[in-house]
Scaffold this motif. Structure first.
Motif, PDB file in Angstrom:
ATOM      1  N   ASP A  36     -11.102  19.117   0.439  1.00  0.00           N
ATOM      2  CA  ASP A  36     -11.689  18.630  -0.806  1.00  0.00           C
ATOM      3  C   ASP A  36     -12.058  17.169  -0.642  1.00  0.00           C
ATOM      4  O   ASP A  36     -11.426  16.436   0.091  1.00  0.00           O
ATOM      5  CB  ASP A  36     -10.691  18.762  -1.963  1.00  0.00           C
ATOM      6  N   ASP A  37     -13.090  16.737  -1.336  1.00  0.00           N
ATOM      7  CA  ASP A  37     -13.478  15.328  -1.289  1.00  0.00           C
ATOM      8  C   ASP A  37     -12.531  14.457  -2.097  1.00  0.00           C
ATOM      9  O   ASP A  37     -12.476  13.266  -1.910  1.00  0.00           O
ATOM     10  CB  ASP A  37     -14.897  15.148  -1.814  1.00  0.00           C
ATOM     11  N   ILE A  38     -11.799  15.065  -3.039  1.00  0.00           N
ATOM     12  CA  ILE A  38     -10.904  14.311  -3.919  1.00  0.00           C
ATOM     13  C   ILE A  38      -9.473  14.698  -3.580  1.00  0.00           C
ATOM     14  O   ILE A  38      -9.152  15.871  -3.450  1.00  0.00           O
ATOM     15  CB  ILE A  38     -11.214  14.613  -5.397  1.00  0.00           C
ATOM     16  N   ILE A  39      -8.606  13.688  -3.414  1.00  0.00           N
ATOM     17  CA  ILE A  39      -7.202  13.968  -3.117  1.00  0.00           C
ATOM     18  C   ILE A  39      -6.325  13.297  -4.165  1.00  0.00           C
ATOM     19  O   ILE A  39      -6.717  12.316  -4.787  1.00  0.00           O
ATOM     20  CB  ILE A  39      -6.796  13.494  -1.713  1.00  0.00           C
ATOM     21  N   LEU A  40      -5.143  13.846  -4.353  1.00  0.00           N
ATOM     22  CA  LEU A  40      -4.161  13.256  -5.258  1.00  0.00           C
ATOM     23  C   LEU A  40      -3.195  12.419  -4.425  1.00  0.00           C
ATOM     24  O   LEU A  40      -2.756  12.860  -3.366  1.00  0.00           O
ATOM     25  CB  LEU A  40      -3.388  14.342  -5.998  1.00  0.00           C
ATOM     26  N   VAL A  41      -2.883  11.232  -4.910  1.00  0.00           N
ATOM     27  CA  VAL A  41      -1.934  10.373  -4.218  1.00  0.00           C
ATOM     28  C   VAL A  41      -0.862   9.919  -5.202  1.00  0.00           C
ATOM     29  O   VAL A  41      -1.108   9.820  -6.407  1.00  0.00           O
ATOM     30  CB  VAL A  41      -2.608   9.138  -3.570  1.00  0.00           C
ATOM     31  N   SER A  42       0.309   9.648  -4.683  1.00  0.00           N
ATOM     32  CA  SER A  42       1.388   9.144  -5.525  1.00  0.00           C
ATOM     33  C   SER A  42       1.153   7.656  -5.788  1.00  0.00           C
ATOM     34  O   SER A  42       0.305   7.022  -5.146  1.00  0.00           O
ATOM     35  CB  SER A  42       2.730   9.336  -4.820  1.00  0.00           C
ATOM     36  N   ALA A  43       1.919   7.089  -6.704  1.00  0.00           N
ATOM     37  CA  ALA A  43       1.814   5.657  -6.981  1.00  0.00           C
ATOM     38  C   ALA A  43       2.138   4.854  -5.724  1.00  0.00           C
ATOM     39  O   ALA A  43       1.487   3.848  -5.433  1.00  0.00           O
ATOM     40  CB  ALA A  43       2.757   5.271  -8.125  1.00  0.00           C
ATOM     41  N   GLU A  44       3.117   5.332  -4.966  1.00  0.00           N
ATOM     42  CA  GLU A  44       3.499   4.644  -3.727  1.00  0.00           C
ATOM     43  C   GLU A  44       2.361   4.687  -2.704  1.00  0.00           C
ATOM     44  O   GLU A  44       2.041   3.684  -2.069  1.00  0.00           O
ATOM     45  CB  GLU A  44       4.757   5.294  -3.151  1.00  0.00           C
ATOM     46  N   GLN A  45       1.717   5.857  -2.567  1.00  0.00           N
ATOM     47  CA  GLN A  45       0.604   5.977  -1.635  1.00  0.00           C
ATOM     48  C   GLN A  45      -0.581   5.114  -2.062  1.00  0.00           C
ATOM     49  O   GLN A  45      -1.283   4.557  -1.219  1.00  0.00           O
ATOM     50  CB  GLN A  45       0.172   7.432  -1.513  1.00  0.00           C
ATOM     51  N   LEU A  46      -0.810   4.982  -3.369  1.00  0.00           N
ATOM     52  CA  LEU A  46      -1.871   4.109  -3.854  1.00  0.00           C
ATOM     53  C   LEU A  46      -1.590   2.668  -3.454  1.00  0.00           C
ATOM     54  O   LEU A  46      -2.482   1.959  -2.993  1.00  0.00           O
ATOM     55  CB  LEU A  46      -2.009   4.223  -5.376  1.00  0.00           C
ATOM     56  N   GLU A  47      -0.343   2.231  -3.596  1.00  0.00           N
ATOM     57  CA  GLU A  47       0.025   0.878  -3.167  1.00  0.00           C
ATOM     58  C   GLU A  47      -0.231   0.700  -1.680  1.00  0.00           C
ATOM     59  O   GLU A  47      -0.724  -0.333  -1.247  1.00  0.00           O
ATOM     60  CB  GLU A  47       1.498   0.607  -3.474  1.00  0.00           C
ATOM     61  N   TRP A  48       0.093   1.726  -0.890  1.00  0.00           N
ATOM     62  CA  TRP A  48      -0.143   1.659   0.554  1.00  0.00           C
ATOM     63  C   TRP A  48      -1.632   1.524   0.856  1.00  0.00           C
ATOM     64  O   TRP A  48      -2.033   0.716   1.684  1.00  0.00           O
ATOM     65  CB  TRP A  48       0.401   2.892   1.254  1.00  0.00           C
ATOM     66  N   LEU A  49      -2.465   2.337   0.193  1.00  0.00           N
ATOM     67  CA  LEU A  49      -3.914   2.265   0.403  1.00  0.00           C
ATOM     68  C   LEU A  49      -4.453   0.879   0.071  1.00  0.00           C
ATOM     69  O   LEU A  49      -5.250   0.310   0.814  1.00  0.00           O
ATOM     70  CB  LEU A  49      -4.641   3.296  -0.465  1.00  0.00           C
ATOM     71  N   LEU A  50      -4.017   0.347  -1.067  1.00  0.00           N
ATOM     72  CA  LEU A  50      -4.500  -0.971  -1.490  1.00  0.00           C
ATOM     73  C   LEU A  50      -4.014  -2.079  -0.565  1.00  0.00           C
ATOM     74  O   LEU A  50      -4.650  -3.120  -0.451  1.00  0.00           O
ATOM     75  CB  LEU A  50      -4.086  -1.248  -2.935  1.00  0.00           C
ATOM     76  N   ALA A  51      -2.889  -1.843   0.126  1.00  0.00           N
ATOM     77  CA  ALA A  51      -2.361  -2.827   1.073  1.00  0.00           C
ATOM     78  C   ALA A  51      -2.986  -2.669   2.456  1.00  0.00           C
ATOM     79  O   ALA A  51      -2.684  -3.443   3.365  1.00  0.00           O
ATOM     80  CB  ALA A  51      -0.841  -2.689   1.177  1.00  0.00           C
ATOM     81  N   GLY A  52      -3.837  -1.648   2.629  1.00  0.00           N
ATOM     82  CA  GLY A  52      -4.510  -1.457   3.907  1.00  0.00           C
ATOM     83  C   GLY A  52      -3.787  -0.532   4.867  1.00  0.00           C
ATOM     84  O   GLY A  52      -4.117  -0.493   6.049  1.00  0.00           O
ATOM     85  N   LEU A  53      -2.806   0.224   4.384  1.00  0.00           N
ATOM     86  CA  LEU A  53      -2.054   1.138   5.244  1.00  0.00           C
ATOM     87  C   LEU A  53      -2.671   2.532   5.227  1.00  0.00           C
ATOM     88  O   LEU A  53      -3.313   2.935   4.265  1.00  0.00           O
ATOM     89  CB  LEU A  53      -0.603   1.230   4.784  1.00  0.00           C
ATOM     90  N   ASP A  54      -2.451   3.272   6.296  1.00  0.00           N
ATOM     91  CA  ASP A  54      -2.880   4.661   6.411  1.00  0.00           C
ATOM     92  C   ASP A  54      -1.820   5.526   5.741  1.00  0.00           C
ATOM     93  O   ASP A  54      -0.687   5.578   6.211  1.00  0.00           O
ATOM     94  CB  ASP A  54      -3.027   5.022   7.883  1.00  0.00           C
TER      95      ASP A  54
END
Length: 74
Positions: A40-58
């Motif tokens: 799917d083009d859209i994925i669900l992420v947890s709040a923790e994963q969102l913080e990781w994405l915004l911090a530049g982590l995979d």
């Protein structure tokens, strides 16, 4: 959550108790470390994963340590 093809733009839609809200962030120099193409083009992420994405982590490679409980050691 969705990420543009260029991986410098991320959008999130969420419910805030009174309606849906759209949030967007565009990076000026870097790119988001977005997971490799999923079914799917859209994925669900947890709040923790969102913080990781915004911090530049995979978010696929970044995994927190397992939570241990004292009675696990007996």
């Amino acid at each position: 959550m969705e990420c543009a093809r260029s991986k410098c733009l991320m959008k999130a839609i969420y419910w805030d108790r009174t309606g849906f809200a759209l949030w967007q962030k565009r990076l000026e120099r870097e790119k988001f470390r977005w997971p490799i193409k999923l079914q799917d083009d859209i994925i669900l992420v947890s709040a923790e994963q969102l913080e990781w994405l915004l911090a530049g982590l995979d978010i696929v490679k970044a995994k927190p340590h397992e939570t241990l409980h004292f009675d696990d050691f007996t």
